[in-house]
Scaffold this motif. Structure first.
Motif, short mmCIF file in Angstrom:
data_model
loop_
_atom_site.label_atom_id
_atom_site.label_comp_id
_atom_site.label_asym_id
_atom_site.label_seq_id
_atom_site.Cartn_x
_atom_site.Cartn_y
_atom_site.Cartn_z
N PHE A 2 0.82 -1.20 0.00
CA PHE A 2 0.00 0.00 0.00
C PHE A 2 0.86 1.26 0.00
O PHE A 2 1.99 1.26 0.50
N CYS A 3 0.31 2.33 -0.56
CA CYS A 3 0.93 3.65 -0.47
C CYS A 3 -0.13 4.63 0.00
O CYS A 3 -1.32 4.48 -0.31
N PHE A 4 0.30 5.67 0.74
CA PHE A 4 -0.64 6.60 1.34
C PHE A 4 -0.17 8.04 1.17
O PHE A 4 1.03 8.31 1.13
N GLY A 5 -1.12 8.93 1.11
CA GLY A 5 -0.83 10.36 1.08
C GLY A 5 -2.05 11.12 1.55
O GLY A 5 -3.17 10.60 1.56
N ILE A 6 -1.84 12.37 1.96
CA ILE A 6 -2.94 13.21 2.47
C ILE A 6 -2.81 14.61 1.89
O ILE A 6 -1.71 15.16 1.78
N GLU A 7 -3.94 15.17 1.51
CA GLU A 7 -4.02 16.58 1.14
C GLU A 7 -5.00 17.22 2.11
O GLU A 7 -6.15 16.77 2.23
N HIS A 8 -4.56 18.24 2.81
CA HIS A 8 -5.34 18.81 3.92
C HIS A 8 -5.46 20.32 3.72
O HIS A 8 -4.45 21.03 3.67
N GLU A 9 -6.69 20.83 3.62
CA GLU A 9 -6.93 22.25 3.42
C GLU A 9 -7.03 22.97 4.77
O GLU A 9 -7.74 22.51 5.67
N VAL A 10 -6.34 24.09 4.86
CA VAL A 10 -6.31 24.85 6.11
C VAL A 10 -6.96 26.22 5.90
O VAL A 10 -6.62 26.95 4.98
N ALA A 11 -7.89 26.54 6.80
CA ALA A 11 -8.51 27.86 6.81
C ALA A 11 -7.86 28.70 7.92
O ALA A 11 -7.20 28.16 8.81
N PRO A 78 -8.24 33.39 -3.26
CA PRO A 78 -7.85 32.34 -2.32
C PRO A 78 -8.95 31.96 -1.33
O PRO A 78 -9.77 32.78 -0.95
N LYS A 79 -8.93 30.70 -0.93
CA LYS A 79 -9.81 30.29 0.18
C LYS A 79 -8.99 29.78 1.37
O LYS A 79 -9.50 29.68 2.47
N GLY A 80 -7.73 29.44 1.14
CA GLY A 80 -6.88 28.95 2.22
C GLY A 80 -5.60 28.37 1.66
O GLY A 80 -5.26 28.60 0.49
N ILE A 81 -4.88 27.62 2.48
CA ILE A 81 -3.63 26.99 2.06
C ILE A 81 -3.75 25.48 2.24
O ILE A 81 -4.19 25.00 3.28
N GLU A 82 -3.39 24.77 1.20
CA GLU A 82 -3.45 23.31 1.25
C GLU A 82 -2.06 22.74 1.55
O GLU A 82 -1.05 23.22 1.03
N ILE A 83 -2.04 21.72 2.40
CA ILE A 83 -0.81 20.96 2.67
C ILE A 83 -0.97 19.61 1.99
O ILE A 83 -2.01 18.97 2.10
N ARG A 84 0.07 19.18 1.29
CA ARG A 84 0.02 17.83 0.70
C ARG A 84 1.28 17.09 1.10
O ARG A 84 2.37 17.66 1.18
N THR A 85 1.11 15.82 1.37
CA THR A 85 2.27 15.01 1.73
C THR A 85 2.80 14.30 0.50
O THR A 85 2.10 14.14 -0.50
N THR A 86 4.03 13.87 0.60
CA THR A 86 4.59 12.98 -0.41
C THR A 86 3.99 11.58 -0.20
O THR A 86 3.22 11.35 0.73
N GLY A 159 -11.72 20.38 3.12
CA GLY A 159 -11.71 18.97 3.48
C GLY A 159 -10.46 18.30 2.94
O GLY A 159 -9.72 18.88 2.14
N PRO A 160 -10.21 17.07 3.36
CA PRO A 160 -9.00 16.37 2.93
C PRO A 160 -9.24 15.49 1.70
O PRO A 160 -10.39 15.11 1.41
N ASP A 161 -8.18 15.18 1.00
CA ASP A 161 -8.14 14.03 0.09
C ASP A 161 -7.31 12.97 0.80
O ASP A 161 -6.14 13.21 1.13
N LEU A 162 -7.93 11.84 1.08
CA LEU A 162 -7.22 10.72 1.70
C LEU A 162 -6.84 9.76 0.58
O LEU A 162 -7.71 9.14 -0.04
N ASN A 163 -5.55 9.68 0.30
CA ASN A 163 -5.07 8.96 -0.89
C ASN A 163 -4.51 7.60 -0.52
O ASN A 163 -3.69 7.48 0.39
N ALA A 254 -14.65 12.73 0.42
CA ALA A 254 -15.93 13.13 1.00
C ALA A 254 -15.87 13.60 2.45
O ALA A 254 -16.85 14.14 2.96
N CYS A 255 -14.75 13.41 3.12
CA CYS A 255 -14.67 13.73 4.55
C CYS A 255 -14.58 15.22 4.82
O CYS A 255 -14.06 16.00 4.01
N ASP A 256 -15.05 15.63 6.00
CA ASP A 256 -14.79 16.95 6.53
C ASP A 256 -13.33 16.99 7.00
O ASP A 256 -12.66 15.96 7.11
N SER A 257 -12.86 18.20 7.32
CA SER A 257 -11.50 18.37 7.84
C SER A 257 -11.42 17.92 9.29
O SER A 257 -12.39 17.99 10.03
#
Length: 366
Positions: A2-11, A78-86, A159-163, A254-257
């Protein structure tokens, strides 16, 4: 594997303590934060830079890009800053990187008077409309991509993208998992609920974001390699990978933050369990909007939502079996046993203090 990553939007709240969104904040104000953050050359080609060049780092400004009557970007609301992981081979690696990136973002943002806050729906402005009408080029771009026509929704939601991806998984199996996660989405998302505010006050439910968003936008997105592998649907279930590292990625959208990143770890473990599970037979190409709205209003207090969420969690636990990641599911078990979500905490805090901003200041206490 498996491989995993997260994209998380910050307000954010700004230095006046007010909510910072596209009406009150300029691109340059968020950009000064991003410019101060480091760049990691080894991140590429894992991370997509994009045509506009805004996505140069692990952090980038999330917003609505405006174009000249060509492919030249002239502004970004802009609406905020997104963090994304490798990409990580284990869940904890993705969570650790997200935590580190968030701490850096918070530290730099503070020097410019901005403080991160948890929310999943704009608590004051429920609709986005560009001030200047779209030009012909922009209209053609939006018509080419149906999901982009819902900018009025994504500009007010967070909200996040759970990858998650599995090495050597066939396209058919990957799409089948995408359909499975889409079907079970109304029962998964209550674990993340954190958007009980609407129009400056409490909403009659737990997740305005889910109520308004899901059905019009994707619950799950599967990245495929070739045009012929796409499935036509609105909202989209499949999308052409833009860089090689995206091929085979399944994004659960589909998840909330969450401001407690251990919930993201739990949700990734749940998704992993659902990939491994062979007992749950529900499948859907597009999200059930009505069921998501019921879920958004009632959460685990609804008997069907509670019963099926319990069934899903148990199926994931059995599928993970002796996998160490099974322990990550614990926060979800607690939430289900108590039938309480983050939204319940936010609602109680608002009733106590009477101010959305004051409630938001109490989030991200890590």
């Amino acid at each position: 594997m498996f491989c995993f990553g997260i994209e998380h939007e910050v307000a954010f709240l700004n230095k006046e303590g007010k909510f910072a969104d596209f009406l009150s904040t300029k691109f340059s104000e968020f950009n000064q934060i991003v410019e101060r953050l480091p760049i990691y050359p080894n991140d590429y080609p894992q991370l997509r830079v994009g045509d506009a060049g805004i996505k140069q780092k692990r952090w980038y400004i999330e917003g609505f890009e405006r174009f000249a009557d060509s492919d030249k970007v002239i502004d970004c609301l802009p609406k905020g800053i997104e963090i994304r992981t490798t990409i990580h081979s284990n869940i904890q690696g993705a969570i650790s990187e997200l935590s580190e990136s968030f701490c850096l973002l918070r530290e730099v943002a503070a020097s410019f008077g901005f403080s991160p806050v948890l929310l999943s729906f704009n608590p004051y402005n429920h609709f986005f409309e560009p001030q200047l009408p779209l030009n012909d080029y922009e209209i053609r771009q939006l018509q080419a991509y149906p999901d982009e026509q819902t900018a009025n929704i994504y500009m007010v939601t967070y909200g996040p993208d759970l990858n998650i991806s599995v090495v050597d998984l066939s396209i058919e199996r990957m799409i089948d998992i995408g359909k499975k996660l889409t079907y079970y989405s109304p029962y998964i998302v209550p674990f993340s609920y954190s958007s009980p505010f609407y129009h400056g006050s409490l909403w009659d439910g737990l997740s305005v974001r889910t109520f308004i968003r899901t059905g019009k936008r994707s619950a799950t997105l599967v990245f495929v390699e070739k045009e012929e592998q796409l499935i036509k649907s609105v909202p989209s279930l499949t999308k052409i990978a833009r860089i090689p590292s995206e091929v085979g990625r399944i994004e659960f959208k589909a998840c909330d933050s969450c401001d407690d990143f251990s919930i993201y770890a739990a949700l990734l473990a749940l998704l992993k369990g659902l990939v491994l599970d062979e007992t749950l037979l529900g499948r859907a190409t597009i999200p059930d909007a009505g069921l998501h709205q019921l879920s958004a209003k009632e959460g685990f207090d609804n008997k069907d939502i509670f019963t099926t969420a319990t069934k899903i969690l148990q199926a994931a636990e059995v599928a993970l079996s002796k996998d160490p990641d099974v322990k990550l599911l614990t926060p979800l078990k607690v939430m289900l046993a108590n039938r309480k979500t983050k939204s319940h905490e936010l609602i109680e805090a608002f009733r106590r203090v009477g101010s959305i901003e004051e409630v938001l200041r109490q989030t991200y206490q890590v």
